[in-house]
Design a protein around this motif. Structure first.
Motif, PDB file in Angstrom:
ATOM      1  N   ALA A   1       0.841  -1.185   0.000  1.00 23.72           N
ATOM      2  CA  ALA A   1       0.000   0.000   0.000  1.00 23.72           C
ATOM      3  C   ALA A   1       0.887   1.249   0.000  1.00 23.72           C
ATOM      4  O   ALA A   1       1.937   1.277   0.624  1.00 23.72           O
ATOM      5  N   THR A   2       0.446   2.253  -0.688  1.00 23.39           N
ATOM      6  CA  THR A   2       1.181   3.510  -0.749  1.00 23.39           C
ATOM      7  C   THR A   2       0.790   4.378   0.439  1.00 23.39           C
ATOM      8  O   THR A   2      -0.234   4.134   1.091  1.00 23.39           O
TER       9      THR A   2
ATOM     10  N   GLU B   1      -0.510   7.186   0.281  1.00 30.97           N
ATOM     11  CA  GLU B   1      -1.821   7.760  -0.027  1.00 30.97           C
ATOM     12  C   GLU B   1      -2.949   6.798   0.363  1.00 30.97           C
ATOM     13  O   GLU B   1      -3.992   7.220   0.850  1.00 30.97           O
ATOM     14  N   ASP B   2      -2.712   5.502   0.131  1.00 34.82           N
ATOM     15  CA  ASP B   2      -3.709   4.498   0.527  1.00 34.82           C
ATOM     16  C   ASP B   2      -3.899   4.498   2.039  1.00 34.82           C
ATOM     17  O   ASP B   2      -5.023   4.449   2.541  1.00 34.82           O
ATOM     18  N   GLU B   3      -2.780   4.553   2.761  1.00 34.55           N
ATOM     19  CA  GLU B   3      -2.838   4.548   4.224  1.00 34.55           C
ATOM     20  C   GLU B   3      -3.573   5.787   4.731  1.00 34.55           C
ATOM     21  O   GLU B   3      -4.436   5.683   5.620  1.00 34.55           O
TER      22      GLU B   3
ATOM     23  N   GLY C   1      -5.783   7.571   3.124  1.00 36.64           N
ATOM     24  CA  GLY C   1      -7.198   7.452   2.773  1.00 36.64           C
ATOM     25  C   GLY C   1      -7.945   6.539   3.723  1.00 36.64           C
ATOM     26  O   GLY C   1      -9.088   6.832   4.112  1.00 36.64           O
ATOM     27  N   GLU C   2      -7.321   5.446   4.106  1.00 34.98           N
ATOM     28  CA  GLU C   2      -7.970   4.537   5.061  1.00 34.98           C
ATOM     29  C   GLU C   2      -8.102   5.191   6.431  1.00 34.98           C
ATOM     30  O   GLU C   2      -9.111   5.004   7.109  1.00 34.98           O
TER      31      GLU C   2
END
Length: 105
Positions: A46-47, A49-51, A53-54
């Motif tokens: 995960a990038t 940005e993914d982290e 967003g979550e």
């Protein structure tokens, strides 16, 4: 007069073995390719940005519990869902998100 339909029925039809084998091999290759693509995307890390967003999603989940129009049942269900999201985040990233509980009223 000779019956044409009976002479066709007497000779067995042979399937094109090379065509069937090619179709089977093609289908297996397609299935392997689909599984390879799925595994590739699942195994990607995960990038940041993914982290982020979550984490925003978890924070919004906890904030939604403060809505005055929620019933007790809805509040319990939402709390369970937010808790599950928090646990999954910890498993995925190895640390808790920045918001792990509902805001104080």
């Amino acid at each position: 007069m000779k019956d044409v339909s009976s002479s066709r029925d007497a000779t067995p039809r042979r399937a094109n073995k090379l065509g069937c084998l090619g179709l089977i091999v093609g289908a297996i290759a397609f299935i392997v390719a689909v599984y390879a693509i799925i595994i590739y995307f699942i195994s990607q890390g995960a990038t940041p940005e993914d982290e982020a967003g979550e984490e925003r999603g978890i924070a919004q989940c906890w904030q939604s519990m403060a809505a005055p129009e929620m019933t007790d049942r809805q509040r319990r269900t939402t709390e369970d869902r937010c808790q599950e999201m928090t646990e999954q985040f910890e498993l995925k990233y190895g640390h808790p998100p920045s918001v792990t509980q509902p805001p104080s009223s």
